[in-house]
Design an enzyme around this catalytic site. Structure first.
Site, PDB file in Angstrom:
ATOM      1  N   LYS A 209      -9.742  -7.088  -7.805  1.00  0.00           N
ATOM      2  CA  LYS A 209     -10.979  -7.876  -7.808  1.00  0.00           C
ATOM      3  C   LYS A 209     -11.746  -7.605  -9.106  1.00  0.00           C
ATOM      4  O   LYS A 209     -12.179  -8.510  -9.791  1.00  0.00           O
ATOM      5  CB  LYS A 209     -11.798  -7.473  -6.577  1.00  0.00           C
ATOM      6  CG  LYS A 209     -13.002  -8.308  -6.338  1.00  0.00           C
ATOM      7  CD  LYS A 209     -13.654  -7.916  -5.018  1.00  0.00           C
ATOM      8  CE  LYS A 209     -15.101  -8.351  -5.009  1.00  0.00           C
ATOM      9  NZ  LYS A 209     -15.824  -7.875  -3.847  1.00  0.00           N
ATOM     10  N   GLU A 215      -5.719   2.868 -11.077  1.00  0.00           N
ATOM     11  CA  GLU A 215      -4.377   2.887 -10.498  1.00  0.00           C
ATOM     12  C   GLU A 215      -3.639   1.579 -10.789  1.00  0.00           C
ATOM     13  O   GLU A 215      -2.493   1.563 -11.244  1.00  0.00           O
ATOM     14  CB  GLU A 215      -4.452   3.059  -8.969  1.00  0.00           C
ATOM     15  CG  GLU A 215      -4.941   4.412  -8.495  1.00  0.00           C
ATOM     16  CD  GLU A 215      -6.453   4.482  -8.319  1.00  0.00           C
ATOM     17  OE1 GLU A 215      -7.174   3.689  -8.971  1.00  0.00           O
ATOM     18  OE2 GLU A 215      -6.902   5.343  -7.545  1.00  0.00           O
ATOM     19  N   GLY A 269     -13.418  -6.410  -0.956  1.00  0.00           N
ATOM     20  CA  GLY A 269     -12.003  -6.069  -1.153  1.00  0.00           C
ATOM     21  C   GLY A 269     -11.269  -5.850   0.163  1.00  0.00           C
ATOM     22  O   GLY A 269     -10.173  -6.367   0.386  1.00  0.00           O
ATOM     23  N   ARG A 270     -11.893  -5.097   1.080  1.00  0.00           N
ATOM     24  CA  ARG A 270     -11.194  -4.747   2.330  1.00  0.00           C
ATOM     25  C   ARG A 270     -11.156  -5.900   3.328  1.00  0.00           C
ATOM     26  O   ARG A 270     -10.567  -5.786   4.392  1.00  0.00           O
ATOM     27  CB  ARG A 270     -11.814  -3.493   2.949  1.00  0.00           C
ATOM     28  CG  ARG A 270     -13.325  -3.539   3.132  1.00  0.00           C
ATOM     29  CD  ARG A 270     -13.861  -2.141   3.417  1.00  0.00           C
ATOM     30  NE  ARG A 270     -15.311  -2.086   3.494  1.00  0.00           N
ATOM     31  CZ  ARG A 270     -16.115  -1.934   2.443  1.00  0.00           C
ATOM     32  NH1 ARG A 270     -15.616  -1.866   1.227  1.00  0.00           N
ATOM     33  NH2 ARG A 270     -17.427  -1.866   2.606  1.00  0.00           N
ATOM     34  N   GLU A 355     -14.468   2.579   5.225  1.00  0.00           N
ATOM     35  CA  GLU A 355     -15.178   2.274   3.975  1.00  0.00           C
ATOM     36  C   GLU A 355     -16.449   1.474   4.296  1.00  0.00           C
ATOM     37  O   GLU A 355     -17.396   1.465   3.524  1.00  0.00           O
ATOM     38  CB  GLU A 355     -14.253   1.491   3.022  1.00  0.00           C
ATOM     39  CG  GLU A 355     -14.648   1.612   1.563  1.00  0.00           C
ATOM     40  CD  GLU A 355     -13.576   1.128   0.594  1.00  0.00           C
ATOM     41  OE1 GLU A 355     -12.810   1.968   0.075  1.00  0.00           O
ATOM     42  OE2 GLU A 355     -13.487  -0.090   0.349  1.00  0.00           O
ATOM     43  N   HIS A 386       5.550  10.556  21.134  1.00  0.00           N
ATOM     44  CA  HIS A 386       6.365  11.747  20.863  1.00  0.00           C
ATOM     45  C   HIS A 386       5.787  12.556  19.707  1.00  0.00           C
ATOM     46  O   HIS A 386       6.441  13.485  19.214  1.00  0.00           O
ATOM     47  CB  HIS A 386       7.801  11.331  20.557  1.00  0.00           C
ATOM     48  CG  HIS A 386       8.437  10.627  21.712  1.00  0.00           C
ATOM     49  ND1 HIS A 386       9.106  11.298  22.704  1.00  0.00           N
ATOM     50  CD2 HIS A 386       8.449   9.316  22.056  1.00  0.00           C
ATOM     51  CE1 HIS A 386       9.533  10.421  23.605  1.00  0.00           C
ATOM     52  NE2 HIS A 386       9.144   9.210  23.237  1.00  0.00           N
ATOM     53  N   LYS A 514     -13.947   9.155  -8.458  1.00  0.00           N
ATOM     54  CA  LYS A 514     -13.357   8.356  -9.551  1.00  0.00           C
ATOM     55  C   LYS A 514     -13.923   8.803 -10.895  1.00  0.00           C
ATOM     56  O   LYS A 514     -13.205   8.990 -11.855  1.00  0.00           O
ATOM     57  CB  LYS A 514     -13.719   6.871  -9.367  1.00  0.00           C
ATOM     58  CG  LYS A 514     -12.835   6.084  -8.457  1.00  0.00           C
ATOM     59  CD  LYS A 514     -13.144   4.598  -8.677  1.00  0.00           C
ATOM     60  CE  LYS A 514     -12.919   3.772  -7.440  1.00  0.00           C
ATOM     61  NZ  LYS A 514     -13.388   2.404  -7.544  1.00  0.00           N
TER      62      LYS A 514
HETATM   63  O1  F6P Z   1     -11.559   2.237  -3.210  1.00  0.00           O
HETATM   64  C1  F6P Z   1     -12.614   1.501  -3.711  1.00  0.00           C
HETATM   65  C2  F6P Z   1     -12.263   0.076  -3.951  1.00  0.00           C
HETATM   66  O2  F6P Z   1     -13.329  -0.483  -4.657  1.00  0.00           O
HETATM   67  C3  F6P Z   1     -11.996  -0.725  -2.678  1.00  0.00           C
HETATM   68  O3  F6P Z   1     -13.141  -1.134  -2.036  1.00  0.00           O
HETATM   69  C4  F6P Z   1     -11.170  -1.830  -3.211  1.00  0.00           C
HETATM   70  O4  F6P Z   1     -10.522  -2.499  -2.185  1.00  0.00           O
HETATM   71  C5  F6P Z   1     -10.256  -1.076  -4.141  1.00  0.00           C
HETATM   72  O5  F6P Z   1     -11.077  -0.089  -4.709  1.00  0.00           O
HETATM   73  C6  F6P Z   1      -9.574  -1.886  -5.196  1.00  0.00           C
HETATM   74  O6  F6P Z   1     -10.462  -2.536  -6.046  1.00  0.00           O
HETATM   75  P1  F6P Z   1     -10.002  -3.696  -7.003  1.00  0.00           P
HETATM   76  O7  F6P Z   1      -9.497  -4.824  -6.182  1.00  0.00           O
HETATM   77  O8  F6P Z   1     -11.226  -4.057  -7.782  1.00  0.00           O
HETATM   78  O9  F6P Z   1      -8.917  -3.160  -7.900  1.00  0.00           O
END
Ligand code: F6P
Length: 547
Positions: A209, A215, A269-270, A355, A386, A514
Site C-alpha cells: 500500500k 521487507e 491493509g488488513r 492490529e 492432538h 521498525k
Molecule cells: O505491519 C504494519 C503494516 O503497516 C500493516 O498494517 C500492513 O498491512 C503491512 O505493514 C504492510 O504494509 P504495506 O502494504 O504498506 O507494505
C-alpha cells in the site's frame, strides 16, 4: 463526523453487567440446558447457509439483553452508519474505512471527502478482471511468448495474509496457475520460493500500500535482480506488476504505469483482500470466483447493517467476546476451523483483530483501565486436538473457542468427512459437559481397575466442562460462504473496537520496532555503535562476531 466516545465502564449497562456476572459466573452451562429445552434453539441463528449456535456459552438471555443495552447506550447503530457511509472514523490517520464499499455492487455513490469513490472502484475491478482473464487464458504471455504458469505475490502483513489465506482456502477452485507468497525479509524465504521457478513463465506482483515497507522492497529488489540475471531489462514490463497507493515510488522501482493497480488510503491493509490487493486471488481462482467472494461479503455487510442486534451474527459474537474478555477475564480466543483449507484463517485473523484492537489509549486520548483486544490463535481441527486441546479441556485458563465447520466436503470423501465432523461435534459437547467423577469411576470399574489404583487415578480423568464455544456450521466452503465468514469476523472486530472506545483502524504500535531496526541495521554493517541496553548490546556484538 467523528465517532462518539464513551468509557464503557461508565455506562449504566456495564454496572448492571457487573452484578449480572456475579450472579451467573459459577453456574454450569449444563444446568441451563437441563432447565430450558429450547436454549439451543433460542441461542442460535440460521442465516442463509450459516447456522451459528452460541448456546454453549456462559451466558443467558439476560446477559445478551444487557449487552444489547450496552451497545444501545454507546450508540453502535450510529457508529455502523458512519462506518458504511465513509465518515472519517479512522480519526488518528484522518481516513474513512471503506473496505465494505469494495464489495458493494449496488451503490452508485459513496462519498469520501466529497468525492464519489464508486467509479474508481469499478475501474479498478475492470482492470483486475481484464488482467486476470488475460493471464489465466494465456493471452498475455511472458517475454518469450510462453503462457504464465506461476504467480508470486510479494508483500507482507495485510498485503500478504489475506490473499494467502484466501488462495489456500479456495484451492479446490483454483486453475492451472501456481501461486506463491514471499513475505519475510528472511532471505531464505525468497530463495526457497524462487528455487523451482522459471523466469520466462512467472508473474510477480509487488503488493505494498505504501511501497515503503522494508521487507517487501528488499524481496522485490532481490527478485528483480534474480530475474534480470536471466532476462533482458525490457522483459520487466511483462513480468512485474504492482498494487499500491504510492504511484511515484512504484514508477521509481521501474514498473510501467500501465502495470500499476490502484489502492486507496480508505482501505486498511488488513482489510484489503477485497481490493486490487486480491489480484493473486483473481489469478488463482479466476475473476468470477473473486466476484462471488465479494458478493458473499456484501451479503454479510447487509445483514450486519440492517439486522436487529438480537439477530445480528457479528454483533452477537462480538458481545459474547466482550463478556469473556472483560468479565471472565479471558485473555485469548481460539479459532478452530475443521477444514484444512482454512489452515491460515487464524493467522489472518491475528492481524485483522490484534492490529485493530490491540490498543491501550481510548478515543479521548486517555490511557485505558480495562481490557481491550484479545490474543487470537488457533489451528485447524482435528490436528489442534492432538496439539493443544489438553489445555482447553483441563487447563486453568478459560479459552472461548470458535468452531467453524462445513456440512459438505469438497472432494466428496464422505467417510472422512463424517469422521471429521464427529470430532467437531464431540469437542464442543465435551467442552460443555465435561466428565464427572462419578462417570470416571464407573468407567474405571467397567475396565476392572483395582479399587486402590482407581482412587489414585480418577481425579486426573475428571473434566469440569463449562468451557465456552461458538459453533459456526456452514453448508459448504465456497467463495461466497468464505466471503461471508471473513466479513463477519471483520465486523466483530469493528463492534468490539466501538465498545472498547479505541481507534481500531490505525497501527502505530508496529512503528517503534521498525524505526529501531532501521538504526540497528546501519550498526550491523558499519563500525558505528549506538547506545543500547546491556542485553541488546551484547546480542549485537555476538551477532557481529558470527557474521
Ligand atoms: O505491519 C504494519 C503494516 O503497516 C500493516 O498494517 C500492513 O498491512 C503491512 O505493514 C504492510 O504494509 P504495506 O502494504 O504498506 O507494505
Amino acid at each position: 463526523m467523528a465517532l462518539k466516545n464513551a468509557n464503557p465502564l461508565e455506562t449504566t449497562a456495564w454496572e448492571k453487567l457487573v452484578l449480572h456476572y456475579n450472579d451467573i459466573k459459577d453456574v454450569h452451562m449444563k444446568k441451563w440446558f437441563e432447565e430450558d429445552a429450547s436454549r439451543a434453539k433460542t441461542l442460535c441463528i440460521k442465516w442463509e447457509d450459516f447456522y451459528v449456535d452460541f448456546s454453549k456459552n456462559r451466558i443467558t438471555e439476560d446477559t445478551l439483553k444487557l449487552l444489547y443495552e450496552l451497545v444501545d447506550e454507546i450508540d453502535l447503530k450510529d457508529a455502523i452508519q458512519k462506518y458504511f457511509s465513509g465518515d472519517i472514523i479512522n480519526q488518528t490517520e484522518q481516513r474513512a474505512v471503506l473496505h465494505t464499499a469494495l464489495r458493494d455492487s449496488t451503490s452508485e455513490e459513496i462519498l469520501v471527502n466529497n468525492e464519489n469513490i464508486i467509479p474508481k472502484i469499478r475501474a479498478a475491478q475492470n482492470q483486475l478482471k481484464a488482467f486476470s482473464n488475460s493471464i489465466v487464458s494465456g493471452q498475455k504471455t511472458g517475454y518469450t511468448n510462453k503462457a504464465f504458469t506461476d504467480i508470486v505475490n510479494i508483500g507482507i502483513g495485510g498485503s500478504d495474509l489475506g490473499p494467502a489465506m484466501v488462495v489456500e482456502a479456495l484451492s479446490y477452485y483454483k486453475n492451472h496457475l501456481n501461486t506463491h507468497f514471499v513475505s519475510n525479509v528472511d532471505g531464505d524465504h525468497v530463495n526457497e520460493v524462487i528455487k523451482g521457478l522459471n523466469p520466462e513463465t512467472t508473474l510477480f506482483i509487488i503488493v505494498s500500500k505504501t511501497f515503503t515497507t522494508q521487507e517487501t522492497l528488499s524481496n522485490a529488489n532481490f527478485i528483480r535482480n534474480w530475474f534480470l540475471s536471466q532476462a533482458p531489462e525490457e522483459a520487466v514490463k511483462n513480468h512485474f506488476v504492482a498494487v499500491s497507493t504510492n504511484i511515484e515510488k512504484v514508477k521509481e522501482f521501474g514498473i510501467d504505469e500501465t502495470n500499476i493497480f490502484p489502492m486507496w488510503d480508505w482501505v486498511g491493509g488488513r482489510f484489503s483482500l477485497w481490493s486490487t490487493v486480491g489480484l493473486s486471488i483473481c489469478l488463482s481462482v479466476g475473476y468470477e470466483n473473486f466476484e462471488h467472494l465479494l458478493e458473499g461479503a456484501h451479503q454479510a455487510d447487509t445483514h450486519f447493517r440492517n439486522e436487529d442486534f438480537n439477530r445480528n451474527i457479528p454483533v452477537i459474537l462480538a458481545l459474547i467476546g466482550i463478556f469473556y474478555n472483560n468479565f471472565f477475564n479471558a485473555e485469548t480466543e481460539a479459532i478452530i476451523p475443521y477444514s484444512q483449507y482454512l489452515n491460515q484463517f487464524a493467522t489472518y485473523l491475528q492481524q485483522a483483530n490484534m492490529e485493530s484492537n490491540g490498543k491501550g489509549i481510548d478515543r479521548n486520548g486517555v490511557s485505558i483501565n480495562y481490557q481491550t483486544g484479545p490474543i487470537i490463535w488457533g489451528e485447524p481441527g482435528t490436528n489442534a486436538q492432538h496439539a493443544f486441546f489438553q489445555l482447553i479441556h483441563q487447563g486453568t485458563k478459560l479459552i472461548p473457542t470458535d468452531f467453524i465447520g462445513f456440512g459438505k466436503s469438497l472432494h466428496g470423501n464422505q467417510d472422512q468427512q463424517d469422521k471429521l465432523m464427529a470430532n467437531f461435534f464431540a469437542q464442543t459437547e465435551a467442552l460443555l459437559k465435561g466428565k464427572s467423577m462419578e462417570d470416571v469411576v464407573n468407567e474405571l470399574q467397567e475396565q476392572n481397575v483395582r479399587t486402590e489404583d482407581l482412587q489414585k487415578i480418577a481425579v486426573f480423568k475428571v473434566f469440569e466442562g463449562n468451557r465456552p464455544t461458538n459453533t459456526i456450521l456452514i453448508d459448504k466452503l465456497t467463495p461466497k460462504s468464505l466471503g461471508k465468514l471473513i466479513a463477519f469476523y471483520e465486523h466483530k472486530i469493528f463492534v468490539q473496537g466501538i465498545v472498547w472506545n479505541v481507534y481500531s483502524y490505525d497501527q502505530f504500535g508496529v512503528e517503534l520496532g521498525k524505526q529501531l531496526a532501521g538504526k540497528i541495521l546501519s550498526e550491523l554493517n558499519e563500525d558505528a555503535q549506538m547506545p543500547h541496553d546491556g542485553s541488546t548490546q551484547n546480542l549485537i556484538a555476538r551477532y557481529k562476531s558470527l557474521k
